[in-house]
Design an enzyme around this catalytic site. Structure first.
Site, short mmCIF file in Angstrom:
data_model
loop_
_atom_site.label_atom_id
_atom_site.label_comp_id
_atom_site.label_asym_id
_atom_site.label_seq_id
_atom_site.Cartn_x
_atom_site.Cartn_y
_atom_site.Cartn_z
CG ASN A 160 -1.92 1.17 1.17
OD1 ASN A 160 -2.85 1.13 0.37
ND2 ASN A 160 -1.72 2.19 1.99
CD GLU A 161 -1.19 5.91 0.21
OE1 GLU A 161 -2.09 6.60 -0.29
OE2 GLU A 161 -0.76 6.10 1.37
CD GLU A 320 -6.03 5.04 -0.13
OE1 GLU A 320 -5.83 6.20 0.31
OE2 GLU A 320 -5.41 4.05 0.27
CD1 TRP A 328 -4.39 12.61 5.24
CD2 TRP A 328 -2.98 13.88 4.07
NE1 TRP A 328 -4.71 12.46 3.90
CE2 TRP A 328 -3.86 13.22 3.16
CE3 TRP A 328 -1.99 14.73 3.55
CZ2 TRP A 328 -3.80 13.41 1.78
CZ3 TRP A 328 -1.92 14.90 2.17
CH2 TRP A 328 -2.82 14.25 1.31
CD GLU A 368 -5.44 7.45 7.40
OE1 GLU A 368 -5.26 8.14 6.38
OE2 GLU A 368 -5.43 6.21 7.39
CG HIS A 371 -9.14 10.52 5.55
ND1 HIS A 371 -10.10 10.29 4.58
CD2 HIS A 371 -7.96 10.61 4.89
CE1 HIS A 371 -9.51 10.25 3.40
NE2 HIS A 371 -8.22 10.44 3.55
#
Length: 695
Positions: A160-161, A320, A328, A368, A371
């Site tokens: 992931n990322e 995403e 963030w 998060e 978020h």
């Protein structure tokens, strides 16, 4: 050169496996299991048809070393699948469980100051750690063995990322790997010394054991820029190798389901050399988060233009983005009314066949928690969830109309992007530390939009020979091969636009001699018909000095002017520096923008920085015959057989805009309505119109 994997798109659980994918990251392990049934009910109501699952679930899957517990995940996947929701299953390796870090603290990265990067966030592991890799690949194999025949798992989400928190590691493992990497790149130590220019500052190395990482050297010490550039390449390659190791471990067991990993392309971040990474995925996917402020839509389109090129014009996947604010950034702005739908459909207009958010249900705790998500803290009785449902209906309608699989029609103009030039602009050894290649790409993209033209963003390493015009803004690094490609392109009739800080160095950060721009041993200067001797750098730091210089066409330069002292025969001056400020800096009447014929084509030299308005003015002058309403973005997606055409219209303006000559049947009309005349629509702020026509 890597062989590109064939494009393989994940199936949905529809009757024919097709449709626009819609959903988001799903983290049921954050909630009591009883919540899953309610989640799935609301997902179905919103037309959700896919979720990315278990991205950060390693500690739930393996709560203690060697004790794998899949029962909870089996139940979730089974419920999702029976509801018609496909699963993009993650390897769960992005964040390791605390027990692993406690048992093996040696896997933790080291920063350039020698400090350990502690666990507790994401990606607190060394890409070169054999210990961590062994644990990660064991997990990958266990997941593959357990889910290889599961019909509801239709794709693998690897990692992931990559690089979010461990892009730069200065551990001893990294040092050993860097030396191995350098040996493979250069072959012998003399070649490395030549490439790094180690004759400067007594940096010559006698053997590979003397090769070091560019760790902190004290005070304001400047790192050898060639060494730093290779370290950037190395970090990219180490993470790419880690991704491939995870992918291949699963593919040995479960080869039939497509693989991806989510890139991070927005003009605030472009962490890796994704032109390389795109070769190693079965479908290209991206995490995009909007830029606050008036550039919101333009920045999205610019990032998507690069994604479409990375996908080689095939549809790509939004893994995403956000329904509204994130948590963030220094400034976490929310989306205005209509922007949730507008942003998602803008991605579709730019070639995306999958629209996903982080995340499905907004977290109640953790880093998060604030978020935004598809199902917010306020619950289903909320504006965001209602808008998510409307978006699901729109994407379902586009899927039913056959939009999935259609491809974005490309522009005749390409802005060339180079990850290596982006890395190089961060060097503290350049004439200015205010350079930013990727932001300059964005500014040129927006300037073209202001001039009523849309460009593609194409990696420098790719094939751009089919375009009519290529633009190189702050492409600092040009190899001899790159310059020859540009010269051949112009010689055969293409137009090349070279920016003020383009071609100053080669791939080893060596400056070309004989005048600027020096890349290509004089070939770039020959093509441009220009020779510059110095850089004039402006800034408010120089108290009492002019901090901007005007051009005769009304444009303004505020950072960098090349002091042009020589023009080849046939070179036409398009703009010069004028005014008292230019005279003060001894630049009065010095050429700022020039055009030189070359073969059947031409090379334009923009010898100074221009803002958006200056770029737009220049582009309008170059394309004076084209009159297009710059307030409207019009993209075209065409079915592979060429019969179905989808025209997508986006309003860039804050006021309503009338769009004429819209032919076809409307599939989605978000915040717009038919006008008074035939084939006319009135598009409000944040509106999107997608119509289908048959040719």
């Amino acid at each position: 050169m890597a062989t590109r994997r064939s494009n393989k798109w994940p199936s949905l659980l529809t009757n024919n496996g097709r449709g626009i994918a819609f959903g988001g990251d799903y983290n049921p392990d954050q909630w009591p299991e009883a919540v899953v049934d309610e989640d799935i009910r609301l997902m179905c109501q919103a037309h959700v048809n896919t979720v990315a699952l278990a991205i950060f679930s390693w500690d739930k899957i393996e709560p203690r070393e060697g004790a794998f517990t899949f029962e909870w995940l089996d139940r979730v996947i089974d419920k999702l699948g029976k509801a018609g929701i496909a699963v993009d299953l993650a390897t769960a390796t992005a964040s390791a469980p605390m027990w692993l870090y406690i048992k093996h603290p040696e896997v933790l990265p080291i920063d350039k100051y020698g400090h350990t990067v502690n666990p507790g966030s994401r990606q607190s592991w060394q890409p070169t750690s054999p210990v961590f890799k062994a644990y990660a690949l064991t997990l990958c194999c266990k997941l593959a063995e357990h889910y290889r025949d599961n019909p509801y798992v239709t794709a693998w989400h690897v990692g992931n990322e990559y690089g979010w928190n461990n892009r730069y590691d200065y551990s001893d493992n990294a040092l050993d790997a860097f030396r191995t990497w350098c040996r493979a790149r250069y072959g012998d130590i003399d070649a490395l010394n030549e490439a790094w220019g180690t004759a400067f500052w007594s940096q010559h190395v006698n053997d590979w054991d003397e090769v070091l990482l560019p760790r902190h050297m004290g005070g304001d010490a400047m790192v050898n820029p060639a060494q730093q550039l290779d370290y950037e390449r190395f970090g990219n390659d180490m993470l790419l190798d880690f991704y491939k190791a995870e992918r291949d471990a699963i593919a040995e067991i479960c080869p039939d389901k497509p693989f991806t990993t989510n890139f991070m392309v927005s003009t605030d971040q472009c962490t890796m050399d994704y032109a390389q990474w795109a070769d190693e995925v079965d479908f290209v996917s991206n995490d995009h988060y909007f830029h606050e402020g008036e550039s919101h839509l333009d920045e999205l389109l610019c990032s998507d233009a690069l994604m479409d090129s990375l996908a080689l014009g095939k549809p790509w996947y939004v893994m995403e983005h956000s329904t509204s604010a994130v948590q963030w950034k220094p400034l976490n702005t929310r989306k205005r009314h209509g922007e949730l739908m507008r942003d998602a459909l803008a991605h579709v207009a730019m070639g995306a066949d999958a629209i996903n958010f982080f995340q499905w249900r907004q977290s109640a705790s953790g880093a998060e928690a604030f978020h935004s998500a598809m199902l917010p803290h306020a619950g289903a009785d909320s504006t965001i969830y209602r808008d998510v449902c409307k978006l699901g209906e729109a994407l379902h309608a586009l899927g039913e109309a056959g939009m999935q699989g259609s491809e974005l029609e490309r522009s005749d103009t390409a802005i060339l992007f180079s990850a290596e030039s982006e890395w190089a602009t961060r060097s503290q050894t350049l004439p200015s530390m205010k350079l930013d290649h990727w932001h300059d790409v964005r500014d040129w993209y927006r300037g073209l939009l202001d001039a009523g033209r849309r460009a593609d963003i194409v990696p420098l390493a790719y094939d751009w020979s089919g375009y009519q015009t290529v633009i190189l803004p702050t492409v600092l690094i040009l190899s001899d091969r790159d310059v020859r490609r540009l010269a051949d392109f112009a010689r055969k009739g293409g137009s090349v636009i070279i920016g003020y800080a383009t071609g100053l160095i080669d791939e080893h950060f060596h400056v070309g001699l004989g005048g600027y721009p020096g890349a290509g041993h004089g070939l770039l200067r020959e093509m441009l018909g220009v020779r510059s001797e110095e850089f004039n750098i402006l800034g408010s730091e120089a108290e009492g000095e002019p901090f901007e210089i005007r051009l005769c066409d009304g444009s303004v330069s505020r950072l960098w002017q090349n002091v042009v002292t020589g023009l080849a025969e046939g070179t036409k001056v398009i703009a010069e520096y004028v005014g008292a400020e230019a005279a003060e800096w001894e630049l009065a009447d010095v050429p700022a923008i020039t055009r030189h014929p070359y073969g059947e084509g031409a090379a334009l030299y923009v010898g100074c920085d221009l803002d958006r308005s200056g770029i737009a003015s220049l582009m309008r002058a170059l394309y004076s015959a084209t009159v297009v309403d710059q307030r409207i973005i019009h993209t075209i997606r065409r079915s592979v057989d060429g019969n179905a055409v989808f025209d997508c219209y986006l309003n860039r303006d804050r006021q309503p805009v009338h769009v004429q000559n819209v032919m076809g049947d409307p599939i989605v009309a978000h915040r717009c309505k038919p006008g008074a005349r035939a084939h006319e629509y009135v598009m409000d702020r944040n509106s999107v119109l997608i119509v289908k026509r048959v040719e």
